[in-house]
Scaffold this active site. Sequence first.
Site, PDB file in Angstrom:
ATOM      1  N   ASP A   1       0.876  -1.157   0.000  1.00  0.00           N
ATOM      2  CA  ASP A   1       0.000   0.000   0.000  1.00  0.00           C
ATOM      3  C   ASP A   1       0.926   1.224   0.000  1.00  0.00           C
ATOM      4  O   ASP A   1       2.117   1.098   0.299  1.00  0.00           O
ATOM      5  CB  ASP A   1      -0.857  -0.040   1.275  1.00  0.00           C
ATOM      6  CG  ASP A   1      -1.671   1.215   1.441  1.00  0.00           C
ATOM      7  OD1 ASP A   1      -2.305   1.639   0.464  1.00  0.00           O
ATOM      8  OD2 ASP A   1      -1.658   1.790   2.553  1.00  0.00           O
TER       9      ASP A   1
ATOM     10  N   ASP B   1      -0.118   5.120   0.841  1.00  0.00           N
ATOM     11  CA  ASP B   1      -0.366   6.107   1.897  1.00  0.00           C
ATOM     12  C   ASP B   1      -0.308   5.439   3.266  1.00  0.00           C
ATOM     13  O   ASP B   1      -1.037   4.484   3.529  1.00  0.00           O
ATOM     14  CB  ASP B   1      -1.744   6.754   1.700  1.00  0.00           C
ATOM     15  CG  ASP B   1      -1.807   7.599   0.436  1.00  0.00           C
ATOM     16  OD1 ASP B   1      -1.071   8.586   0.359  1.00  0.00           O
ATOM     17  OD2 ASP B   1      -2.574   7.242  -0.484  1.00  0.00           O
TER      18      ASP B   1
ATOM     19  N   GLY C   1      -7.273   3.807   3.428  1.00  0.00           N
ATOM     20  CA  GLY C   1      -7.297   2.712   2.462  1.00  0.00           C
ATOM     21  C   GLY C   1      -8.436   2.749   1.466  1.00  0.00           C
ATOM     22  O   GLY C   1      -8.424   1.998   0.500  1.00  0.00           O
TER      23      GLY C   1
ATOM     24  N   ARG D   1     -11.074   8.112  -2.657  1.00  0.00           N
ATOM     25  CA  ARG D   1     -11.482   9.484  -2.331  1.00  0.00           C
ATOM     26  C   ARG D   1     -13.011   9.600  -2.302  1.00  0.00           C
ATOM     27  O   ARG D   1     -13.590  10.191  -1.401  1.00  0.00           O
ATOM     28  CB  ARG D   1     -10.917  10.409  -3.406  1.00  0.00           C
ATOM     29  CG  ARG D   1     -10.795  11.848  -2.994  1.00  0.00           C
ATOM     30  CD  ARG D   1     -10.279  12.664  -4.148  1.00  0.00           C
ATOM     31  NE  ARG D   1      -9.109  12.073  -4.793  1.00  0.00           N
ATOM     32  CZ  ARG D   1      -8.754  12.313  -6.049  1.00  0.00           C
ATOM     33  NH1 ARG D   1      -9.454  13.126  -6.802  1.00  0.00           N
ATOM     34  NH2 ARG D   1      -7.684  11.746  -6.571  1.00  0.00           N
TER      35      ARG D   1
ATOM     36  N   SER E   1      -5.164   5.200  -4.109  1.00  0.00           N
ATOM     37  CA  SER E   1      -4.992   6.579  -4.556  1.00  0.00           C
ATOM     38  C   SER E   1      -5.013   6.643  -6.078  1.00  0.00           C
ATOM     39  O   SER E   1      -4.589   5.716  -6.756  1.00  0.00           O
ATOM     40  CB  SER E   1      -3.652   7.110  -4.048  1.00  0.00           C
ATOM     41  OG  SER E   1      -3.364   8.348  -4.652  1.00  0.00           O
TER      42      SER E   1
ATOM     43  N   ASN F   1      -3.396   9.160  -7.313  1.00  0.00           N
ATOM     44  CA  ASN F   1      -2.195   9.971  -7.509  1.00  0.00           C
ATOM     45  C   ASN F   1      -0.915   9.160  -7.350  1.00  0.00           C
ATOM     46  O   ASN F   1       0.173   9.734  -7.221  1.00  0.00           O
ATOM     47  CB  ASN F   1      -2.188  11.125  -6.498  1.00  0.00           C
ATOM     48  CG  ASN F   1      -3.373  12.064  -6.696  1.00  0.00           C
ATOM     49  OD1 ASN F   1      -3.607  12.537  -7.805  1.00  0.00           O
ATOM     50  ND2 ASN F   1      -4.130  12.324  -5.638  1.00  0.00           N
TER      51      ASN F   1
ATOM     52  N   ASP G   1      -1.444  -0.298   6.175  1.00  0.00           N
ATOM     53  CA  ASP G   1      -1.659   0.413   7.440  1.00  0.00           C
ATOM     54  C   ASP G   1      -3.144   0.549   7.768  1.00  0.00           C
ATOM     55  O   ASP G   1      -3.481   1.059   8.839  1.00  0.00           O
ATOM     56  CB  ASP G   1      -1.057   1.822   7.385  1.00  0.00           C
ATOM     57  CG  ASP G   1      -1.844   2.718   6.446  1.00  0.00           C
ATOM     58  OD1 ASP G   1      -2.099   2.295   5.298  1.00  0.00           O
ATOM     59  OD2 ASP G   1      -2.220   3.823   6.859  1.00  0.00           O
TER      60      ASP G   1
HETATM   61  C1  BG6 Z   1      -5.676   5.864   0.055  1.00  0.00           C
HETATM   62  C2  BG6 Z   1      -5.687   6.632   1.359  1.00  0.00           C
HETATM   63  O1  BG6 Z   1      -4.413   5.299  -0.128  1.00  0.00           O
HETATM   64  O2  BG6 Z   1      -5.955   6.726  -1.031  1.00  0.00           O
HETATM   65  C3  BG6 Z   1      -7.018   7.339   1.505  1.00  0.00           C
HETATM   66  O3  BG6 Z   1      -5.491   5.750   2.437  1.00  0.00           O
HETATM   67  C4  BG6 Z   1      -7.265   8.233   0.286  1.00  0.00           C
HETATM   68  O4  BG6 Z   1      -7.010   8.104   2.679  1.00  0.00           O
HETATM   69  C5  BG6 Z   1      -7.206   7.380  -0.967  1.00  0.00           C
HETATM   70  O5  BG6 Z   1      -8.539   8.832   0.390  1.00  0.00           O
HETATM   71  C6  BG6 Z   1      -7.424   8.184  -2.235  1.00  0.00           C
HETATM   72  O6  BG6 Z   1      -6.309   8.963  -2.504  1.00  0.00           O
HETATM   73  P1  BG6 Z   1      -6.242  10.056  -3.642  1.00  0.00           P
HETATM   74  O7  BG6 Z   1      -4.774  10.388  -3.748  1.00  0.00           O
HETATM   75  O8  BG6 Z   1      -6.762   9.435  -4.914  1.00  0.00           O
HETATM   76  O9  BG6 Z   1      -7.079  11.197  -3.188  1.00  0.00           O
HETATM   77 MG    MG Z   2      -2.691   3.196   3.547  1.00  0.00          MG
END
Ligand code: BG6
Ligand code: MG
Length: 217
Positions: free
Chosen positions: A10, A12, A47, A50, A117, A119, A171
Amino acid sequence: MRRFNAALFDMDGVLIDSTGYHYQAWKAVADSMGFDFTEEDNERLKGVSRQRSLEIVLEVGGRQLSKTAKQRLLEDMNQDYLRYIQSMDEAHLLPGVRACLQALRGRGVKVALGSSSKNAGVILDSLQITAYFDAVIDANKTRRTKPDPQVFLLGAAALGMVPAECVVFEDAQAGIQAAKAAGMFAVGIGKPEVLSQADMVVAGLHQFDVDTLFFPL
Ligand code: BG6
Ligand code: MG
């Protein structure tokens, strides 16, 4: 003898400490709508995508928004987040991350990212760790978010592995559930009382010895 052949990470909260930022951003949303959003509530956001995070925040506050308002809010949040990650560099890597990735690759273990994510690509580049990954699966490639196992199953497939060969580093409670639903060994990164469904828990990758799982005696 090698016990596992692949490591799925993972991002974040495992590779970078972005959790506080995400929490502050969602807390600001709750504040602006006039309700409380605690760190305990925030565990449910870890996890998950968004979009799903917004649904949970609104559920906590007992609020509803139109589809258009939700879309606008999600876009605004991401613009803020992209500004934040622009200044992100190697110094933002959590302790032990690079050493762990190097040790795994040095021993021929396949490595993939399994992140919720959207991103992930740009963040891995900013942290200068893209080259360690044989495959990157993020929310742009999945249709279902954790705790659904899709992201990890796609990661294993991209590496040419079956689930029993894979170790997941996570996490989030939702991420541990996703790993277990995928039939993989789950290493929790954080507190044992929060990640009780994990097969083992360490405080961070700096406390994880690659030999323990990948090359046991
Ligand atoms: C996850 C995070 O990895 O990504 C979440 O744990 C977050 O908290 C999710 O909302 C989405 O991320 P992003 O970068 O697409 O906004
Ligand atoms: Mg995470």
